[in-house]
Write an enzyme that holds these catalytic residues in place. Structure first.
Site: not given
Ligand code: SF4
Length: 236
Positions: A127, A152
């Site tokens: 991420k 997210d």
């Protein structure tokens, strides 16, 4: 034939991105930064925090810590105090120092641009790597075969609600693979920022504003259409 709420994910993803891009032409990352190193630090600090809080902290932090060496030069307790408002400051202090050490040892103190290199940094998973690459090195992201989409909490929730994944919103790695299958590479850079913007403004976790949603005709979770919320169903 118009693209509907079900059916081919690639076509629906393309239509969703097109509509969101029209609705949010200025969508961009909410973290403040002026170079790749600042973006990497801000992204690491944003775990379990808000972008607003991180921006408040980094407005002061970045005048004191400009390079990896600076994170290693101060006593640990001093760094902890400087990042304390972002929460989880013990783990974040360790991660920032280890990341800085690795940058100096392996990358001449510069933040690398490929996903493969970025994930070698301590405290950096896909991420964070995707966020840094997409926003600091967009040219590289277009060529990198490992480039993906940062999943997210907002991106995960929207992917589930929009039926762009078969997995639950917590399974970030699997959701990312589903999104990479359905979102064209040229759209991936902006896709995360657009989905985040929509998740913050309209497709809110507890109470999505389906009556004000520009992608409502494409959504299989539309409460306006009386459909079940796939995100809530998956969470039980
Ligand atoms: S229709 Fe509702 S659930 Fe679907 S994306 Fe829009 S706000 Fe979210």
């Amino acid at each position: 034939m118009p693209v509907g709420r079900e059916g081919d994910r690639t076509e629906r993803a393309r239509a969703i991105i097109r509509r969101l891009a029209r609705a949010y032409p200025d969508a961009s990352i909410a973290l403040d930064f002026s170079n790749p190193f600042e973006l990497l630090v801000a992204t690491m600090l944003s775990a379990q925090s808000t972008d607003t809080k991180v921006n408040e902290v980094t407005a002061i932090l970045f005048s004191k810590y400009r390079r990896p060496e600076d994170f290693l030069a101060v006593p640990e307790d001093e760094l902890k105090a400087d990042i304390r408002p972002t929460g989880f400051f013990n783990q974040k202090t360790r991660a920032l120092r280890a990341m800085s050490q690795k940058l100096l040892e392996s990358f001449d103190g510069e933040v690398p641009g490929t996903i493969a290199e970025l994930v070698t940094l301590p405290g950096v998973a896909r991420k964070t790597a995707n966020i840094v690459q997409a926003n600091a090195y967009p040219q590289l992201a277009r060529k990198d075969r490992d480039a993906g989409i940062a999943v997210d909490t907002h991106v995960g929730r929207l992917a589930v609600r929009l039926g762009l994944t078969d997995f639950g919103s917590k399974e970030a790695g699997k959701i990312e693979r589903d999104l990479m299958d359905s979102i064209a590479k040229k759209d991936r850079l902006r896709a995360a920022n657009l989905l985040i913007e929509h998740g913050r403004r309209v497709c809110i976790a507890k109470r999505p504003l389906c009556g004000h949603c520009v992608i409502e005709p494409l959504c299989p979770s539309s409460q306006r259409a009386g459909l079940a919320d796939r995100y809530r169903l998956a969470r039980g």
